[in-house]
Design a protein around this motif. Sequence first.
Motif, short mmCIF file in Angstrom:
data_model
loop_
_atom_site.label_atom_id
_atom_site.label_comp_id
_atom_site.label_asym_id
_atom_site.label_seq_id
_atom_site.Cartn_x
_atom_site.Cartn_y
_atom_site.Cartn_z
N UNK B 284 0.83 -1.19 0.00
CA UNK B 284 0.00 0.00 0.00
C UNK B 284 0.87 1.26 0.00
N UNK B 285 0.22 2.38 0.18
CA UNK B 285 0.86 3.67 -0.06
C UNK B 285 2.22 3.81 0.62
N UNK B 286 3.20 4.14 -0.16
CA UNK B 286 4.57 4.38 0.29
C UNK B 286 5.18 3.18 1.01
N UNK B 287 4.60 2.04 0.86
CA UNK B 287 5.19 0.83 1.43
C UNK B 287 6.29 0.28 0.52
N UNK B 288 7.09 -0.59 1.08
CA UNK B 288 8.20 -1.19 0.34
C UNK B 288 8.22 -2.69 0.57
N UNK B 289 8.34 -3.43 -0.52
CA UNK B 289 8.47 -4.89 -0.42
C UNK B 289 9.71 -5.31 -1.18
N UNK B 290 10.53 -6.14 -0.55
CA UNK B 290 11.75 -6.64 -1.18
C UNK B 290 11.74 -8.17 -1.08
N UNK B 291 11.79 -8.83 -2.21
CA UNK B 291 11.97 -10.28 -2.27
C UNK B 291 13.44 -10.55 -2.63
N UNK B 292 14.11 -11.32 -1.80
CA UNK B 292 15.44 -11.81 -2.16
C UNK B 292 15.29 -13.32 -2.28
N UNK B 440 31.72 -13.22 -8.29
CA UNK B 440 31.61 -11.81 -8.65
C UNK B 440 30.35 -11.53 -9.44
N UNK B 441 30.00 -12.46 -10.29
CA UNK B 441 28.80 -12.33 -11.13
C UNK B 441 27.54 -12.25 -10.26
N UNK B 442 27.48 -13.06 -9.21
CA UNK B 442 26.27 -13.10 -8.38
C UNK B 442 26.32 -12.12 -7.21
N UNK B 443 27.41 -11.38 -7.09
CA UNK B 443 27.61 -10.50 -5.95
C UNK B 443 26.47 -9.50 -5.71
N UNK B 444 25.85 -8.91 -6.74
CA UNK B 444 24.75 -7.96 -6.47
C UNK B 444 23.59 -8.58 -5.69
N UNK B 445 23.40 -9.88 -5.82
CA UNK B 445 22.34 -10.55 -5.06
C UNK B 445 22.88 -10.97 -3.69
N UNK B 446 24.05 -11.57 -3.70
CA UNK B 446 24.61 -12.13 -2.47
C UNK B 446 24.84 -11.06 -1.41
N UNK B 447 25.18 -9.86 -1.83
CA UNK B 447 25.46 -8.80 -0.84
C UNK B 447 24.20 -8.40 -0.08
N UNK B 448 23.02 -8.82 -0.60
CA UNK B 448 21.77 -8.49 0.08
C UNK B 448 21.39 -9.56 1.11
N UNK B 454 25.60 -15.42 3.03
CA UNK B 454 26.48 -15.00 1.93
C UNK B 454 27.77 -15.80 1.95
N UNK B 455 28.31 -15.98 3.14
CA UNK B 455 29.57 -16.74 3.26
C UNK B 455 29.35 -18.17 2.81
N UNK B 456 28.27 -18.77 3.27
CA UNK B 456 27.99 -20.16 2.90
C UNK B 456 27.74 -20.28 1.40
#
Lengths: 245, 470
Positions: B284-292, B440-448, B454-456
């Motif tokens: 809803x209004x101004x809410x944020x949803x993040x799926x990783x 390195x290729x997957x780093x943009x996802x792993x850093x989240x 991330x280590x595993x």
Amino acid sequence: MTTQLRSTDGNESMAPYQVRRYQTRDIPAELSVPAGERTLLIEENFIGEGGTSSATVHVGEGSTLVYAWNVVSHENAERTIALSLASHATALFYGIVLGRERGRLQFHLDVRHEAEDAKSASVLRVLLHDAARFDADATLHVLPQAHRSDAYFESRAILLGEHAQSTVRPALEITARDVIAKHAATTGPVDPEQLFYLQSRGLDMPAAQRAIIDGFVYDVLRKLPKEEARTLTTSRWDHALAERS
Amino acid sequence: MNTSDPVAKNIPAKEYAFGFHEPENNFYTSGKGLSEDTVREISRLKNEPDWMLEFRLNALRVFFQKPMPTWGGDLSHIDFDAIRYFIRPSEKQGKTWDDVPDEVKRTFDRLGIPEAEKKFLAGVGAQYESEVVYHSLKESLSKQGVIFTDMDSALREYPDIVRKHFGTIIPSADNKFAALNSAVWSGGSFVYVPRGVHVGLPLQAYFRINAKNMGQFERTLIIAEEGADVHYVEGCTAPVYAADALHAAVVEILVQPRATVRYTTIQNWSKDVYNLVTKRAFVHEEGTMVWVDGNLGSRLTMKYPSIHLLGRKARGEILSLAVAGSGQHQDAGGKVIHSAPETTSTVTSKSVSREDGRASYRGLVRILPSAVHARVRVQCDALLIDDASRSDTYPTMDVLRPDAIVEHEASVSAIGDEQLFYLQSRGLTETLASAMIVNGFVEPIVKELPMEYAVELNRLIEMEMEGSVG
């Protein structure tokens, strides 16, 4: 019409381009570019005819196809174009679509890399006025034996009409490892920053918009390899765009 | 024991050490196959209210009516008659450490999984010993008014909230596997975060889980009231040795105005599992949803976390990672539907295919006429490691407004020879160099991801690359 004209790309050692110009309703369902030859295929539908049609072009070994697809759409139409590439073939597809009124254009593009070292680049430029609708799916297939393929698809759509709509489904099916395959798609209004830039240089809004649209279309037209063919096609687009500006 | 009819036994009620209670009568040995009787029995044993039984039965009818999907992965080998649809936790014991495949044991060792965790993940232990940790966490949460419990308990203890939201975001008729889940769901998590509450630590289903929660048909419901903030984490990078062939979960998330929910999943199901999950959030209004969303395991995963942006300036983000090894098909991606003005979203997908694995990105961006000045950016990149690997990209951009700005780009390539040469010339072996490039290729996802994940994950990728190179 088939015309032999000298290449304007400065490479006099390569085969000259054979130019084939068709109206959509007259284009054969199946065409071939023989091995080692170069063909500029120009398809036109400036009168906005509707209906369903399809064409398949086989691009032979070491040959080059430049396919210029020019469409003004104000009736419902469905068009399928399939390109298959042999080894060392090059296929360059340039499509320009102007949608008007309530015309709905469904477009299916299928580009198939069937052998090694082939290159394809498919570029679409779409302008939609009024309540026009453009519905496209474009699939790049790279088969397992098509090593060192280079495949690219790009679709850019500008929605000018309040009720214009665009659906694009660019797909990649890649089964060879040592290839480059990319696609990109954007949809949006005329860039407001570009409009502001031109207006700040003294153009009024209609002139600024027309300049941007002209650049959007001619960016593709200038890639056509034959000066005479390019000039003729450009003049037809000048007329079609002027009718809508 | 395999029977075609359920067998009920009377056992004395017993009390779990940390307050869980068994229903007073019976444990249920499920025969295989699905029927109305099975569903009624499940509901009866859980002592559910009538509305939930009716919900389940309606869903069952939908499940039988809907055809199998003909797109995506190969579902033709799923045998619905061979599945046991409800297993009590006490039945999940009985497996010994000797039964666990050597490959799984080796992976645990390489990833540095502690001894206690190994047995739990392998299905040997019925209860993870971190219950002590969970208990103290639960106390601090309850002081804030946060509810974090299993779905079965939530239905009993918070019936009004559950009834208000259950099945409203993913109705039974959404798709065949949502209907199946709706009919036979068991386990999963319920999270409720009151207005304005910021939950500092990620809520980990891992801690909350015992075998009771970890099942084929988990049902999760998360409600973040206005201004709330919560991060929920499930799964793990270590392989989960599952005897069950089908995992059909449903996750519903409600993000009220100005709330933020982040939902992180790392799944590494064993390679005989069909992982068919429906996940959706209403924002809803101004809410944020993040799926990783990280997909490493299973034989076939079909999962497309989706976000409906229903309020002005709502924001959605999907980060998708898929690694497809030998015999695997990861058909993953995400969907975003913009229904309100000035909504924004981004989708970032990274996939890696090795050996004869197949990774497919499948996504939808839809801008409805009400979504004035919406903006979307989608980026999908795929890496092919071996000659037999396959990558597909199937995005759809459906723009029904002229002022929306939608951008999409995708690329597919192999590990660059020049990159490999550069690293090898610095003394790295080809294996290490390849692993470094893939990481390195997957780093943009792993850093989240939370750090331990991330280590595993990086270690897991190194192990996977050892099998690919040389």
